[in-house]
Scaffold this motif. Structure first.
Motif, short mmCIF file in Angstrom:
data_model
loop_
_atom_site.label_atom_id
_atom_site.label_comp_id
_atom_site.label_asym_id
_atom_site.label_seq_id
_atom_site.Cartn_x
_atom_site.Cartn_y
_atom_site.Cartn_z
N ARG A 28 -2.22 5.00 10.42
CA ARG A 28 -1.45 6.07 11.06
C ARG A 28 -2.04 6.34 12.43
O ARG A 28 -3.25 6.16 12.64
N GLN A 50 10.56 -2.87 2.82
CA GLN A 50 9.32 -2.24 3.29
C GLN A 50 9.61 -1.21 4.38
O GLN A 50 8.92 -0.19 4.47
N HIS A 51 10.61 -1.47 5.20
CA HIS A 51 10.93 -0.58 6.32
C HIS A 51 12.06 0.39 5.99
O HIS A 51 12.50 1.15 6.86
N GLU A 103 3.29 7.53 1.11
CA GLU A 103 4.42 8.44 1.27
C GLU A 103 4.38 9.56 0.24
O GLU A 103 4.82 10.69 0.51
N GLN A 114 12.76 2.16 -1.30
CA GLN A 114 11.53 1.46 -1.69
C GLN A 114 11.25 1.66 -3.18
O GLN A 114 10.96 0.70 -3.91
N GLN A 129 -4.06 4.92 -0.83
CA GLN A 129 -3.56 3.56 -0.99
C GLN A 129 -4.59 2.70 -1.70
O GLN A 129 -5.77 3.06 -1.81
N ASP A 171 1.29 0.11 -1.36
CA ASP A 171 0.51 1.00 -0.50
C ASP A 171 1.41 1.99 0.23
O ASP A 171 1.10 3.18 0.31
N ARG A 172 2.50 1.50 0.76
CA ARG A 172 3.38 2.37 1.54
C ARG A 172 3.97 3.47 0.68
O ARG A 172 4.07 4.63 1.11
N GLN A 204 -2.12 0.39 5.16
CA GLN A 204 -1.37 1.39 5.91
C GLN A 204 -2.27 2.16 6.88
O GLN A 204 -3.35 2.64 6.50
#
Length: 268
Positions: free
Chosen positions: A217, A167-168, A205, A174, A210, A200-201, A215
Motif C-alpha cells: 500500500r 484479481q482486479h 480487503e 473476488q 496476508q 492475499d488480496r 500486497q
C-alpha cells in the motif's frame, strides 16, 4: 541464483522460471545455458511466442544458429497444444490481457516520472477502473458459461488473463470465484502462485493479515509503498516457496524496498 533455486528444488519450477533463467543467462553472456533453459521453458509449457520474439533480454541470441531451430520447436509445441484449446476464447482472453496490462504500464510510467498524486496519474487510474469493469463483465460471463478457463482450455496466458481480471475486480467478485479458482489450482489449471495473490488480496480487503506478502500500500506519510501486515511473518518465505513464489526480499525490490526477513526467534 536461478541455478541454486533449481538445484534445491524446494518448489517445482514453472515455464516462467525457466524462461527468466534463460533471459538472465543471455544477459550474462552465456548462450549455451540460455538456450538450454529456453528449451526447458518450452517443455514446461511456455507459449508466449510474440513476447519471446521481441524480448530485449534475448537480443544476443537472435544471431546464433540455434535461434531459428529453437523458435521452430517452440511454435510447433504451441501449435500442438493449441489443437486442444478453445482458440476463439484463448484469443479473446489474450486480448483482454493486453488491454489490462497496457493501461497499467502507462500508469507505472507516469507515476515514476510525476508521482502518484499527479493529475495525469489520477486520470489514468480512472481509465484503468473503466477498463477493469469492462473486462470483469466479459470474464465473469465466460466463467459462467465455461467454468474456469484453465490452461488446458485456453493456455497459460489465457488462464492468467482470467485470473488477473478477477484479481482486479470488486471484492464481491473476488470472493465469489475464489472457491472455483482454488479447485482449478488443485487440478493444475491455475498457477498456485496466482491463487496466493488473490487470497492475499481478499484477506487484506477484509482487514486481516496476508499470508504471502504480495500486497503493498502507498504510505500516506512518505508516499512510498510499504507491505501490508503479514501473518506469521517469520515463515512467509516458506509459504511463498510452497506456491512457487520467490523470496519476499526479491519481490519488494520492484517497489524500491529493502526487506530483512524475520527469523523464527522474532516470531510474534
Amino acid at each position: 541464483m536461478y541455478e541454486q533455486a533449481f538445484a534445491e528444488r524446494k518448489a517445482q519450477p514453472t515455464a516462467t522460471h525457466y524462461y527468466n533463467a534463460a533471459c538472465s543467462w543471455a544477459l550474462a553472456g552465456n548462450k549455451d545455458k540460455a538456450f538450454r533453459y529456453l528449451d526447458q521453458a518450452t517443455t514446461a509449457g511456455w507459449d508466449n511466442v510474440p513476447h519471446l520474439k521481441q524480448d530485449a533480454d534475448l537480443g544476443s541470441l537472435r544471431t546464433d544458429a540455434r535461434w531459428q531451430p529453437m523458435l521452430a520447436k517452440l511454435e510447433a509445441t504451441r501449435a500442438k497444444a493449441e489443437a486442444q484449446y478453445n482458440l476463439p476464447l484463448k484469443r479473446e482472453l489474450e486480448a483482454i490481457y493486453a488491454t489490462g496490462q497496457a493501461i497499467r504500464l502507462k500508469i507505472d510510467s507516469v507515476e515514476k516520472k510525476l508521482g502518484m498524486q499527479a493529475a495525469q496519474s489520477q486520470a489514468l487510474l480512472d481509465e484503468m477502473d473503466a477498463v477493469d469493469e469492462r473486462n470483469t463483465a466479459r470474464v465473469t460471463a465466460i466463467i459462467e458459461q465455461y467454468g474456469w478457463p484453465g490452461q488446458s482450455m485456453v493456455g497459460r496466458l489465457g488462464s492468467t488473463a482470467a485470473f488477473l481480471v478477477i484479481q482486479h475486480a470488486r471484492p464481491s467478485v473476488q470472493r465469489k470465484y475464489l472457491p472455483l479458482m482454488r479447485e482449478a489450482a488443485s487440478k493444475g489449471e491455475l498457477a498456485k502462485s496466482s491463487l496466493a495473490l488473490l487470497e492475499d488480496r481478499i484477506l487484506v480487503e477484509q482487514g486481516k493479515p496476508q499470508l504471502y506478502g504480495s500486497q503493498l500500500r502507498p504510505s500516506t506519510a512518505t508516499g512510498k509503498y510499504e507491505l501490508e501486515p503479514i501473518e506469521d511473518e517469520a515463515h512467509v518465505d516458506e509459504r511463498r516457496a510452497a506456491v512457487g513464489l520467490g523470496p519476499l526480499r526479491e519481490y519488494v525490490k520492484h517497489w524500491g524496498l529493502e526487506y530483512k526477513p524475520q527469523s523464527s526467534a522474532t516470531k510474534p
